[in-house]
Design a protein around this motif. Structure first.
Motif, PDB file in Angstrom:
ATOM      1  N   VAL A 110     -62.081 -80.387  -8.728  1.00 14.06           N
ATOM      2  CA  VAL A 110     -62.259 -80.511  -7.282  1.00 14.06           C
ATOM      3  C   VAL A 110     -61.409 -81.665  -6.736  1.00 14.06           C
ATOM      4  O   VAL A 110     -60.756 -81.533  -5.702  1.00 14.06           O
ATOM      5  CB  VAL A 110     -63.746 -80.708  -6.941  1.00 14.06           C
ATOM      6  N   ALA A 113     -57.789 -80.619  -6.660  1.00 14.68           N
ATOM      7  CA  ALA A 113     -57.539 -79.669  -5.576  1.00 14.68           C
ATOM      8  C   ALA A 113     -57.394 -80.411  -4.251  1.00 14.68           C
ATOM      9  O   ALA A 113     -56.511 -80.100  -3.435  1.00 14.68           O
ATOM     10  CB  ALA A 113     -58.668 -78.643  -5.502  1.00 14.68           C
ATOM     11  N   HIS A 114     -58.248 -81.385  -4.025  1.00 15.11           N
ATOM     12  CA  HIS A 114     -58.154 -82.185  -2.800  1.00 15.11           C
ATOM     13  C   HIS A 114     -56.813 -82.907  -2.717  1.00 15.11           C
ATOM     14  O   HIS A 114     -56.174 -82.963  -1.660  1.00 15.11           O
ATOM     15  CB  HIS A 114     -59.285 -83.205  -2.746  1.00 15.11           C
ATOM     16  N   GLY A 184     -63.328 -71.825  -3.778  1.00 14.88           N
ATOM     17  CA  GLY A 184     -62.436 -72.761  -3.113  1.00 14.88           C
ATOM     18  C   GLY A 184     -60.979 -72.525  -3.447  1.00 14.88           C
ATOM     19  O   GLY A 184     -60.102 -72.582  -2.572  1.00 14.88           O
ATOM     20  N   LEU A 185     -60.703 -72.249  -4.715  1.00 11.49           N
ATOM     21  CA  LEU A 185     -59.320 -71.980  -5.132  1.00 11.49           C
ATOM     22  C   LEU A 185     -58.801 -70.687  -4.501  1.00 11.49           C
ATOM     23  O   LEU A 185     -57.633 -70.602  -4.125  1.00 11.49           O
ATOM     24  CB  LEU A 185     -59.242 -71.904  -6.654  1.00 11.49           C
ATOM     25  N   TYR A 187     -59.639 -69.559  -1.658  1.00 11.03           N
ATOM     26  CA  TYR A 187     -59.361 -69.858  -0.255  1.00 11.03           C
ATOM     27  C   TYR A 187     -58.058 -70.652  -0.116  1.00 11.03           C
ATOM     28  O   TYR A 187     -57.220 -70.337   0.732  1.00 11.03           O
ATOM     29  CB  TYR A 187     -60.515 -70.653   0.349  1.00 11.03           C
ATOM     30  N   ALA A 188     -57.904 -71.684  -0.937  1.00 12.78           N
ATOM     31  CA  ALA A 188     -56.755 -72.578  -0.786  1.00 12.78           C
ATOM     32  C   ALA A 188     -55.470 -71.994  -1.359  1.00 12.78           C
ATOM     33  O   ALA A 188     -54.390 -72.145  -0.777  1.00 12.78           O
ATOM     34  CB  ALA A 188     -57.064 -73.919  -1.450  1.00 12.78           C
ATOM     35  N   THR A 193     -54.296 -68.019  -7.458  1.00 11.63           N
ATOM     36  CA  THR A 193     -55.594 -67.930  -8.126  1.00 11.63           C
ATOM     37  C   THR A 193     -55.913 -66.504  -8.545  1.00 11.63           C
ATOM     38  O   THR A 193     -56.429 -66.270  -9.648  1.00 11.63           O
ATOM     39  CB  THR A 193     -56.705 -68.482  -7.209  1.00 11.63           C
ATOM     40  N   PHE A 228     -65.189 -72.124   4.844  1.00 12.31           N
ATOM     41  CA  PHE A 228     -64.123 -73.054   4.487  1.00 12.31           C
ATOM     42  C   PHE A 228     -63.309 -73.357   5.738  1.00 12.31           C
ATOM     43  O   PHE A 228     -63.189 -72.515   6.637  1.00 12.31           O
ATOM     44  CB  PHE A 228     -63.210 -72.445   3.419  1.00 12.31           C
ATOM     45  N   PHE A 234     -61.147 -78.007  -0.065  1.00 12.35           N
ATOM     46  CA  PHE A 234     -60.253 -76.863  -0.272  1.00 12.35           C
ATOM     47  C   PHE A 234     -59.672 -76.448   1.075  1.00 12.35           C
ATOM     48  O   PHE A 234     -60.415 -76.043   1.975  1.00 12.35           O
ATOM     49  CB  PHE A 234     -61.019 -75.695  -0.903  1.00 12.35           C
ATOM     50  N   ARG A 235     -58.356 -76.566   1.222  1.00 12.59           N
ATOM     51  CA  ARG A 235     -57.697 -76.243   2.487  1.00 12.59           C
ATOM     52  C   ARG A 235     -56.562 -75.253   2.232  1.00 12.59           C
ATOM     53  O   ARG A 235     -55.836 -75.389   1.241  1.00 12.59           O
ATOM     54  CB  ARG A 235     -57.142 -77.503   3.152  1.00 12.59           C
ATOM     55  N   HIS A 236     -56.435 -74.308   3.138  1.00 10.26           N
ATOM     56  CA  HIS A 236     -55.386 -73.302   2.976  1.00 10.26           C
ATOM     57  C   HIS A 236     -54.190 -73.620   3.861  1.00 10.26           C
ATOM     58  O   HIS A 236     -54.235 -73.437   5.070  1.00 10.26           O
ATOM     59  CB  HIS A 236     -55.896 -71.907   3.301  1.00 10.26           C
TER      60      HIS A 236
END
Length: 242
Positions: A110, A113-114, A184-185, A187-188, A193, A228, A234-236
């Motif tokens: 996590v 990912a951030h 989250g993955l 989404y981002a 993924t 999200f 998690f940001r896309h």
């Protein structure tokens, strides 16, 4: 007495890992900072604990959980506490420590990912560190996501009981957290993924199975599940997905 969960309103963030455990357990809890308008200011209550000089063991940051007079900070520590109380952890010290180790590894995932969108620090906007983010995200996509998910695949495949759970024979808080990490993955980094999940069938199957658990399915369809967004962990950003 209901648990009190303290986390920032408007984002899933690290608080979502705790929410999933509470929802799966069917536990009575109050999401303090998301209290309806007209009730006490939940963010104010959160800050009062963070800044309270009379708190013997003050948490460093949200999320933290209040259970009567007990306050627990850090996602992995909160889940360790809840796991013992709601049958979300296997029996025996060695197995519980192993589950805790798995959860700490999920926390590492996590954090990485951030850092793909904030590689220089959270004090800067994404647009101020975009070149560095592109470089960091490339390494994360190509090397780190497959390494993390490959490790979880190995753990699932090696766990007695058909590879359905990370530890023990029933669902644990780490299973719920792996579900959230994959969500989250997806989404981002949806393109990357999805490609990686094709090569880790146990991880993909666990992700699907958790989503269909009755309490989790009801939660995901409810207003309690925040979407999200580009304010959370998690940001896309399409350019970071390659």
């Amino acid at each position: 007495m209901a648990y009190e969960l303290y986390y920032w309103p408007g984002i899933q963030g690290r608080g979502e890992f705790v929410r999933l455990a509470l929802e799966e357990a069917g536990a009575d809890y109050i999401d303090v900072a998301r209290q309806p308008i007209g009730e006490d200011d939940g963010v104010g209550a959160l800050m009062a604990i963070l800044q309270g000089e009379d708190i013997a063991h003050p948490p460093f940051a949200p999320p933290f959980l209040k259970d009567g007079d007990v306050i627990i900070g850090q996602t992995a520590a909160i889940l360790l506490y809840l796991g013992d109380r709601h049958a979300l952890a296997p029996g025996g010290v060695a197995k519980r420590l192993w589950l805790h180790q798995i959860q700490l590894t999920l926390c590492d995932l996590v954090a990485e990912a951030h850092d793909t969108h904030h590689p220089l620090g959270a004090n800067l906007y994404y647009e101020e560190q975009r070149p560095e983010a592109l470089r960091r995200a490339k390494h994360f996509r190509e090397a780190r996501i497959p390494k993390f998910l490959g490790w979880f695949e190995r753990i699932l495949a090696g766990n007695p009981g058909g590879g359905e759970h990370l530890a023990g024979k029933t669902v644990s808080y780490a299973d719920l957290s792996l579900f959230q990490a994959v969500e989250g993955l997806l989404y981002a980094f949806p393109r990357r993924t999805k490609a990686i999940l094709a090569g880790v069938p146990h991880v993909a199957a666990l992700h699907q199975a958790i989503a269909q658990r009755p309490r989790i399915r009801a939660y995901l369809r409810s207003g309690r599940r925040l979407p999200f967004n580009e304010q959370g962990i998690f940001r896309h950003y399409p350019e970071l997905d390659g």
